[in-house]
Design a protein around this motif. Structure first.
Motif, mmCIF file in Angstrom:
data_model
loop_
_atom_site.group_PDB
_atom_site.id
_atom_site.type_symbol
_atom_site.label_atom_id
_atom_site.label_comp_id
_atom_site.label_asym_id
_atom_site.label_seq_id
_atom_site.Cartn_x
_atom_site.Cartn_y
_atom_site.Cartn_z
ATOM 1 N N ALA A 1 0.835 -1.208 0.000
ATOM 2 C CA ALA A 1 0.000 0.000 0.000
ATOM 3 C C ALA A 1 0.866 1.253 0.000
ATOM 4 C CB ALA A 1 -0.936 -0.019 1.202
ATOM 5 N N ILE A 2 1.888 1.282 0.848
ATOM 6 C CA ILE A 2 2.780 2.437 0.901
ATOM 7 C C ILE A 2 3.447 2.664 -0.450
ATOM 8 C CG2 ILE A 2 4.955 3.288 1.879
ATOM 9 C CD1 ILE A 2 4.088 2.008 4.543
ATOM 10 N N ARG A 3 3.968 1.594 -1.035
ATOM 11 C CA ARG A 3 4.657 1.708 -2.329
ATOM 12 C C ARG A 3 3.720 2.256 -3.404
ATOM 13 N NH1 ARG A 3 4.714 -1.214 -6.748
ATOM 14 N NH2 ARG A 3 3.407 -2.829 -5.784
ATOM 15 N N ARG A 4 2.495 1.791 -3.417
ATOM 16 C CA ARG A 4 1.558 2.195 -4.471
ATOM 17 C C ARG A 4 0.980 3.592 -4.232
ATOM 18 N NH1 ARG A 4 -2.563 -2.586 -5.717
ATOM 19 N NH2 ARG A 4 -3.349 -0.930 -7.090
ATOM 20 N N LEU A 5 0.765 3.961 -2.990
ATOM 21 C CA LEU A 5 0.157 5.263 -2.707
ATOM 22 C C LEU A 5 1.120 6.418 -2.941
ATOM 23 C CD1 LEU A 5 -1.815 4.470 0.589
ATOM 24 C CD2 LEU A 5 -2.751 4.703 -1.714
ATOM 25 N N LEU A 6 2.423 6.157 -2.808
ATOM 26 C CA LEU A 6 3.417 7.219 -2.942
ATOM 27 C C LEU A 6 3.589 7.666 -4.390
ATOM 28 C CD1 LEU A 6 6.402 6.263 -0.610
ATOM 29 C CD2 LEU A 6 4.833 8.194 -0.338
ATOM 30 N N GLN A 7 3.719 8.975 -4.571
ATOM 31 C CA GLN A 7 4.182 9.498 -5.841
ATOM 32 C C GLN A 7 5.641 9.087 -6.047
ATOM 33 O OE1 GLN A 7 3.559 13.697 -6.325
ATOM 34 N NE2 GLN A 7 1.366 13.596 -5.854
ATOM 35 N N PRO A 8 6.141 9.156 -7.289
ATOM 36 C CA PRO A 8 7.532 8.712 -7.537
ATOM 37 C C PRO A 8 8.560 9.350 -6.615
ATOM 38 C CG PRO A 8 6.399 9.056 -9.618
ATOM 39 C CD PRO A 8 5.454 9.518 -8.543
ATOM 40 N N LEU B 1 10.676 -6.673 4.028
ATOM 41 C CA LEU B 1 9.638 -6.671 2.998
ATOM 42 C C LEU B 1 9.688 -5.390 2.172
ATOM 43 C CD1 LEU B 1 6.641 -8.116 5.054
ATOM 44 C CD2 LEU B 1 7.779 -9.239 3.122
ATOM 45 N N ALA B 2 9.929 -4.264 2.829
ATOM 46 C CA ALA B 2 9.992 -2.988 2.123
ATOM 47 C C ALA B 2 11.147 -2.964 1.131
ATOM 48 C CB ALA B 2 10.121 -1.837 3.122
ATOM 49 N N ARG B 3 12.290 -3.464 1.543
ATOM 50 C CA ARG B 3 13.451 -3.501 0.639
ATOM 51 C C ARG B 3 13.210 -4.453 -0.521
ATOM 52 N NH1 ARG B 3 16.361 -3.320 5.900
ATOM 53 N NH2 ARG B 3 17.226 -1.213 6.077
ATOM 54 N N GLN B 4 12.569 -5.578 -0.241
ATOM 55 C CA GLN B 4 12.244 -6.521 -1.319
ATOM 56 C C GLN B 4 11.278 -5.914 -2.324
ATOM 57 O OE1 GLN B 4 10.810 -10.044 0.685
ATOM 58 N NE2 GLN B 4 12.758 -10.361 1.752
ATOM 59 N N ALA B 5 10.443 -4.984 -1.865
ATOM 60 C CA ALA B 5 9.487 -4.314 -2.751
ATOM 61 C C ALA B 5 10.115 -3.147 -3.511
ATOM 62 C CB ALA B 5 8.293 -3.821 -1.950
ATOM 63 N N GLY B 6 11.411 -2.911 -3.300
ATOM 64 C CA GLY B 6 12.102 -1.847 -4.014
ATOM 65 C C GLY B 6 12.108 -0.517 -3.312
ATOM 66 N N LEU B 7 11.706 -0.486 -2.043
ATOM 67 C CA LEU B 7 11.736 0.758 -1.290
ATOM 68 C C LEU B 7 13.088 0.922 -0.590
ATOM 69 C CD1 LEU B 7 8.177 0.567 0.323
ATOM 70 C CD2 LEU B 7 8.905 2.131 -1.493
ATOM 71 N N LEU B 8 13.562 2.136 -0.554
ATOM 72 C CA LEU B 8 14.777 2.447 0.186
ATOM 73 C C LEU B 8 14.382 2.775 1.618
ATOM 74 C CD1 LEU B 8 16.532 4.744 -2.449
ATOM 75 C CD2 LEU B 8 16.793 2.271 -2.131
ATOM 76 N N VAL B 9 15.058 2.163 2.581
ATOM 77 C CA VAL B 9 14.661 2.292 3.982
ATOM 78 C C VAL B 9 15.809 2.880 4.801
ATOM 79 C CG1 VAL B 9 13.812 1.079 6.028
ATOM 80 C CG2 VAL B 9 13.179 0.250 3.740
ATOM 81 N N LEU C 1 10.936 3.664 16.740
ATOM 82 C CA LEU C 1 12.002 4.082 15.839
ATOM 83 C C LEU C 1 11.372 4.736 14.619
ATOM 84 C CD1 LEU C 1 13.235 1.728 17.616
ATOM 85 C CD2 LEU C 1 14.852 1.400 15.750
ATOM 86 N N LEU C 2 12.119 5.587 13.961
ATOM 87 C CA LEU C 2 11.622 6.264 12.769
ATOM 88 C C LEU C 2 12.204 5.616 11.521
ATOM 89 C CD1 LEU C 2 10.131 8.611 11.321
ATOM 90 C CD2 LEU C 2 12.235 9.960 11.605
ATOM 91 N N LEU C 3 11.325 5.175 10.644
ATOM 92 C CA LEU C 3 11.715 4.666 9.332
ATOM 93 C C LEU C 3 11.293 5.670 8.269
ATOM 94 C CD1 LEU C 3 10.480 0.956 9.643
ATOM 95 C CD2 LEU C 3 12.760 1.850 10.174
ATOM 96 N N THR C 4 12.200 5.973 7.349
ATOM 97 C CA THR C 4 11.886 6.821 6.202
ATOM 98 C C THR C 4 12.016 5.973 4.949
ATOM 99 O OG1 THR C 4 12.773 8.752 7.362
ATOM 100 C CG2 THR C 4 12.462 8.944 4.983
ATOM 101 N N LEU C 5 10.928 5.887 4.180
ATOM 102 C CA LEU C 5 10.892 5.035 2.998
ATOM 103 C C LEU C 5 10.701 5.883 1.747
ATOM 104 C CD1 LEU C 5 9.734 3.325 5.500
ATOM 105 C CD2 LEU C 5 8.842 1.781 3.777
ATOM 106 N N THR C 6 11.506 5.615 0.737
ATOM 107 C CA THR C 6 11.363 6.266 -0.559
ATOM 108 C C THR C 6 11.440 5.208 -1.646
ATOM 109 O OG1 THR C 6 13.762 6.714 -0.548
ATOM 110 C CG2 THR C 6 12.296 8.498 0.155
ATOM 111 N N ALA D 1 13.669 -4.700 -6.570
ATOM 112 C CA ALA D 1 14.660 -5.695 -6.150
ATOM 113 C C ALA D 1 14.950 -6.659 -7.286
ATOM 114 C CB ALA D 1 14.135 -6.443 -4.936
ATOM 115 N N GLN D 2 16.210 -6.995 -7.439
ATOM 116 C CA GLN D 2 16.617 -7.922 -8.488
ATOM 117 C C GLN D 2 16.434 -9.370 -8.032
ATOM 118 O OE1 GLN D 2 17.577 -6.792 -11.565
ATOM 119 N NE2 GLN D 2 17.002 -4.775 -10.752
#
Length: 310
Positions: free
Chosen positions: A230-237, A258-266, A299-304, A309-310
């Motif tokens: 949901a986070i990955r899809r809701l975010l603008q590029p 899971l976030a890193r596997q989805a291609g998000l930078l954490v 803790l604070l996580l910042t995701l972009t 992921a390859q």
């Protein structure tokens, strides 16, 4: 204890990242609270997550007595930014036990959790970063963090969401109350039920938000992957997601994986606010009976968005 053994030890986790026996005791506590019964069992008292309830970031006051219509409302005013306050209805009366057991995640109907309070404070301190469209996921019965963004920042839109109908009904009333008080300026504030595992809920908001945030939403195993998606899809590029959550055993670690596997930078931060950190250190000195950083210190996580992921 090595990492693999630690993960195995915490394989059966609850809201607090603890074993199922403790989780069962907490469900007993919750049932008693919901039924407005006295909590007399010492084991139940020992496992209560509410033994630490606040980082002392907001003053909570009731309106002047005499108006029955105002009795259910409280005003949350920032201790550090007193020019910002919001009217909340943070206690909706007793919940029926069958509501807790049969409807979508009811944890947000119980109280304002410390992570939500800390997120609201973080938003006030960093209000410059909230522009364009902002969404809070899993905001519970108050969506306090998103509400503070709507009050303090220059965001064009703020969407306050939870997956639980009763939470969203309460938030809708809160928005109406604060709108009448002129709290939002030109910001458009709306509410809706949004479940992370519902394709229709997510698809209508694809790539819409500059900022997505959530507080203490990582503990439910069956929805963790859906939250990442949901986070990955809701975010603008070029959008950013802010996630504030305690370790709760391995739940934060699993979310990051899971976030890193989805291609998000954490990116992860332990010290993101001086006051929250000072309270954390003070509580650590008072001992684990009063405070357990595993379940209480977020803790604070910042995701972009990054490359898939390859």
């Amino acid at each position: 204890m090595n990492e693999d053994k630690s993960r195995a030890t915490n394989s059966q986790t609850s809201h607090d990242g603890v074993n199922t026996d403790v989780a069962r005791a907490r469900w007993t506590l919750l049932r008693q609270v919901l039924r407005q019964k006295q909590v007399d069992n010492p084991e139940v008292k020992q496992v209560s997550v509410r033994r630490f309830a606040t980082f002392d970031l907001f003053d909570r006051t009731r309106p002047a007595p005499g108006d029955p219509a105002e009795e259910q409302w409280v005003e949350y005013r920032s201790v550090f930014f007193p020019e910002y306050s919001a009217f909340l209805r943070d206690n909706m009366g007793p919940l029926r036990v069958n509501e807790v057991l049969n409807s979508f995640d009811n944890t947000g109907n119980v109280c304002v959790w410390p992570s939500e309070e800390a997120m609201a404070h973080y938003c006030l301190r960093n209000r410059h970063m909230f522009t364009g469209a902002v969404c809070e996921l899993g905001g519970g019965m108050t969506c306090l963090a998103g509400l503070m963004v709507a009050i303090c920042a220059d965001a064009e839109q703020v969407l306050l969401t939870d997956g639980n109908d009763k939470c969203v009904q309460n938030v809708r009333g809160i928005v109406e109350r604060n709108e009448k008080a002129g709290k939002f300026g030109s910001t458009c504030v709306s509410t809706r039920v949004l479940r992370w595992d519902c394709e229709l809920d997510i698809s209508t908001l694809d790539a819409h938000f500059d900022v997505v945030m959530c507080a203490d939403c990582l503990f439910l195993d069956q929805y963790r992957s859906s939250l990442v998606d949901a986070i990955r899809r809701l975010l603008q590029p070029n959008g950013v997601a802010l996630v504030l959550a305690p370790l709760r055993g391995d739940t934060l670690w699993m979310f990051c994986q899971l976030a890193r596997q989805a291609g998000l930078l954490v990116a992860q931060q332990r010290q993101y606010d001086v006051h929250v950190w000072d309270v954390h250190l003070k509580m650590l000195r008072e001992g684990k009976e009063a405070y357990d950083e595993n379940i209480h210190y977020p803790l604070l996580l910042t995701l972009t968005k990054g490359s898939p992921a390859q």
